[in-house]
Design a protein around this motif. Structure first.
Motif, PDB file in Angstrom:
ATOM      1  N   ASP A 184      20.231   0.579 -14.176  1.00 61.61           N
ATOM      2  CA  ASP A 184      21.538   1.129 -14.532  1.00 61.61           C
ATOM      3  C   ASP A 184      21.618   1.405 -16.024  1.00 61.61           C
ATOM      4  OD1 ASP A 184      22.465   1.087 -11.953  1.00 61.61           O
ATOM      5  OD2 ASP A 184      23.415  -0.871 -12.135  1.00 61.61           O
ATOM      6  N   ARG A 185      21.147   0.450 -16.813  1.00 55.87           N
ATOM      7  CA  ARG A 185      21.193   0.621 -18.266  1.00 55.87           C
ATOM      8  C   ARG A 185      20.331   1.794 -18.713  1.00 55.87           C
ATOM      9  NH1 ARG A 185      17.721  -3.115 -21.993  1.00 55.87           N
ATOM     10  NH2 ARG A 185      16.286  -1.446 -21.381  1.00 55.87           N
ATOM     11  N   ASN A 186      19.122   1.887 -18.172  1.00 58.24           N
ATOM     12  CA  ASN A 186      18.214   2.965 -18.559  1.00 58.24           C
ATOM     13  C   ASN A 186      18.777   4.335 -18.186  1.00 58.24           C
ATOM     14  OD1 ASN A 186      16.431   1.090 -19.553  1.00 58.24           O
ATOM     15  ND2 ASN A 186      15.159   1.057 -17.712  1.00 58.24           N
ATOM     16  N   PHE A 187      19.344   4.419 -16.993  1.00 59.05           N
ATOM     17  CA  PHE A 187      19.921   5.683 -16.536  1.00 59.05           C
ATOM     18  C   PHE A 187      21.096   6.072 -17.425  1.00 59.05           C
ATOM     19  CE2 PHE A 187      22.321   8.422 -13.603  1.00 59.05           C
ATOM     20  CZ  PHE A 187      21.306   9.287 -13.237  1.00 59.05           C
ATOM     21  N   PHE A 188      21.897   5.093 -17.796  1.00 59.46           N
ATOM     22  CA  PHE A 188      23.045   5.337 -18.676  1.00 59.46           C
ATOM     23  C   PHE A 188      22.570   5.842 -20.039  1.00 59.46           C
ATOM     24  CE2 PHE A 188      26.082   3.492 -21.840  1.00 59.46           C
ATOM     25  CZ  PHE A 188      27.173   4.302 -21.537  1.00 59.46           C
ATOM     26  N   SER A 228      11.671   4.441 -25.634  1.00 57.51           N
ATOM     27  CA  SER A 228      10.799   4.088 -24.507  1.00 57.51           C
ATOM     28  C   SER A 228      11.444   4.467 -23.184  1.00 57.51           C
ATOM     29  CB  SER A 228      10.489   2.585 -24.530  1.00 57.51           C
ATOM     30  OG  SER A 228       9.742   2.237 -25.671  1.00 57.51           O
ATOM     31  N   THR A 229      12.762   4.307 -23.108  1.00 59.21           N
ATOM     32  CA  THR A 229      13.495   4.693 -21.901  1.00 59.21           C
ATOM     33  C   THR A 229      13.433   6.206 -21.702  1.00 59.21           C
ATOM     34  OG1 THR A 229      15.012   2.817 -22.096  1.00 59.21           O
ATOM     35  CG2 THR A 229      15.765   4.705 -20.786  1.00 59.21           C
ATOM     36  N   TRP A 230      13.613   6.954 -22.787  1.00 63.45           N
ATOM     37  CA  TRP A 230      13.639   8.419 -22.723  1.00 63.45           C
ATOM     38  C   TRP A 230      12.313   8.994 -22.234  1.00 63.45           C
ATOM     39  CZ3 TRP A 230      16.774  12.336 -22.381  1.00 63.45           C
ATOM     40  CH2 TRP A 230      16.381  13.616 -22.766  1.00 63.45           C
ATOM     41  N   VAL A 231      11.206   8.369 -22.594  1.00 65.02           N
ATOM     42  CA  VAL A 231       9.896   8.912 -22.234  1.00 65.02           C
ATOM     43  C   VAL A 231       9.307   8.234 -20.992  1.00 65.02           C
ATOM     44  CG1 VAL A 231       9.393   9.527 -24.615  1.00 65.02           C
ATOM     45  CG2 VAL A 231       8.634   7.308 -23.752  1.00 65.02           C
ATOM     46  N   LEU A 280      23.448   9.461 -21.940  1.00 63.20           N
ATOM     47  CA  LEU A 280      23.976   9.586 -23.298  1.00 63.20           C
ATOM     48  C   LEU A 280      23.082  10.461 -24.169  1.00 63.20           C
ATOM     49  CD1 LEU A 280      25.252   5.984 -24.147  1.00 63.20           C
ATOM     50  CD2 LEU A 280      26.594   7.976 -23.453  1.00 63.20           C
ATOM     51  N   LEU A 281      21.772  10.285 -24.041  1.00 59.36           N
ATOM     52  CA  LEU A 281      20.848  11.095 -24.839  1.00 59.36           C
ATOM     53  C   LEU A 281      20.979  12.582 -24.513  1.00 59.36           C
ATOM     54  CD1 LEU A 281      17.673   8.817 -24.710  1.00 59.36           C
ATOM     55  CD2 LEU A 281      19.009   9.392 -26.755  1.00 59.36           C
ATOM     56  N   VAL A 282      21.122  12.887 -23.229  1.00 61.38           N
ATOM     57  CA  VAL A 282      21.291  14.279 -22.817  1.00 61.38           C
ATOM     58  C   VAL A 282      22.617  14.826 -23.338  1.00 61.38           C
ATOM     59  CG1 VAL A 282      21.614  15.812 -20.831  1.00 61.38           C
ATOM     60  CG2 VAL A 282      19.818  14.076 -20.780  1.00 61.38           C
ATOM     61  N   TRP A 326      13.974   9.789 -11.592  1.00 62.06           N
ATOM     62  CA  TRP A 326      15.285   9.596 -10.974  1.00 62.06           C
ATOM     63  C   TRP A 326      16.371  10.363 -11.704  1.00 62.06           C
ATOM     64  CZ3 TRP A 326      15.858   7.596  -6.319  1.00 62.06           C
ATOM     65  CH2 TRP A 326      14.821   6.820  -5.808  1.00 62.06           C
ATOM     66  N   ALA A 327      16.285  10.391 -13.030  1.00 62.29           N
ATOM     67  CA  ALA A 327      17.301  11.116 -13.792  1.00 62.29           C
ATOM     68  C   ALA A 327      17.226  12.614 -13.512  1.00 62.29           C
ATOM     69  CB  ALA A 327      17.118  10.852 -15.285  1.00 62.29           C
ATOM     70  N   GLN A 328      16.012  13.156 -13.396  1.00 64.14           N
ATOM     71  CA  GLN A 328      15.855  14.575 -13.122  1.00 64.14           C
ATOM     72  C   GLN A 328      16.441  14.939 -11.767  1.00 64.14           C
ATOM     73  OE1 GLN A 328      14.601  17.215 -15.192  1.00 64.14           O
ATOM     74  NE2 GLN A 328      15.770  18.156 -13.553  1.00 64.14           N
ATOM     75  N   ARG A 329      16.272  14.050 -10.797  1.00 65.77           N
ATOM     76  CA  ARG A 329      16.841  14.289  -9.465  1.00 65.77           C
ATOM     77  C   ARG A 329      18.357  14.349  -9.547  1.00 65.77           C
ATOM     78  NH1 ARG A 329      14.733  10.296  -4.963  1.00 65.77           N
ATOM     79  NH2 ARG A 329      12.816  11.282  -5.707  1.00 65.77           N
ATOM     80  N   TYR A 330      18.939  13.444 -10.341  1.00 69.38           N
ATOM     81  CA  TYR A 330      20.397  13.411 -10.508  1.00 69.38           C
ATOM     82  C   TYR A 330      20.881  14.707 -11.165  1.00 69.38           C
ATOM     83  CZ  TYR A 330      24.840  12.221 -12.768  1.00 69.38           C
ATOM     84  OH  TYR A 330      26.138  12.237 -13.223  1.00 69.38           O
TER      85      TYR A 330
END
Length: 214
Positions: free
Chosen positions: A126-130, A186-189, A134-136, A196-200
């Motif tokens: 959840d934290r990584n996806f969040f 590290s989360t971004w890369v 935010l970065l996007v 999973w983020a790309q699917r969302y």
């Protein structure tokens, strides 16, 4: 970008992160794991006390427990304890617990496997996806690049704020000191997070949100 504008953006991200951290804390205290642990405590009382106990699964949590147990090894372990203890005490089972037993006895329930220690992807999902969201947002709405190039970290041209700096500062203000700029990058890369983020984002009509990985 002016310092004033940057300060406004930082305050906005601070608010978003603080809200997330508070919600995450509430979920950890009153989420499925906590409620199931409470339920285990209650059903381990005497049969008489168990019969009169108000179980969390009587209502909206019954179905949620079932599906959470199907997805997460630790919740499944707690769920098995709850169901087996209820059976031992001859306590009535709800619809979803009966369905669980039917699937287990019929061989239709696949036991969940605990991830190897040290792989924190699932724990921090959840934290990584969040963080990715935010970065996007910072990149697309405020034209702030997500991360900095490590090889240019001493360059004057690369001294401007990056998304990783802004988000890390917000998490640290909210008491989450483990979310350093390096952790954000590290989360971004991270390939698994990206998948999973790309699917969302694809479902929202975005073809490729990772067109810029810097």
């Amino acid at each position: 970008m002016t310092n004033s504008k940057l300060a406004d953006i930082q305050r906005y991200i601070d608010g978003e992160v603080l809200e997330y951290v508070e919600e995450a804390k509430e979920q950890s205290e009153f989420g499925p794991r906590h409620l199931l642990a409470q339920q285990i405590f209650k059903v381990r009382l005497t049969p008489e006390a168990a019969q009169s106990a108000q179980f969390y699964d009587e209502g909206r949590y019954a179905e949620a427990f079932y599906w959470e147990a199907e997805e997460h090894w630790d919740i499944e372990r707690l769920y098995r304890q709850v169901v087996s203890t209820k059976v031992d005490l001859a306590h009535p089972l709800n619809e979803w617990e009966r369905r669980f037993i039917t699937r287990v006895l019929g061989g239709d329930w696949e036991p969940k496997i605990k991830r190897k220690r040290g792989s924190a992807f699932e724990e921090n999902w959840d934290r990584n996806f969040f963080i990715v969201l935010l970065l996007v947002e910072l990149r697309d709405n405020f034209h702030i690049r997500p991360t900095r190039n490590d090889e240019k970290k001493h360059s004057c041209a690369d001294s401007e704020k990056r998304g990783q700096d802004i988000i890390s500062a917000a998490f640290i203000k909210a008491g989450r000191h483990e979310v350093t700029p390096k952790a954000v990058k590290s989360t971004w890369v991270n390939k698994e997070v990206r998948k999973w983020a790309q699917r969302y984002f694809h479902n929202l009509g975005h073809a490729n949100v990772f067109k810029d990985t810097k």
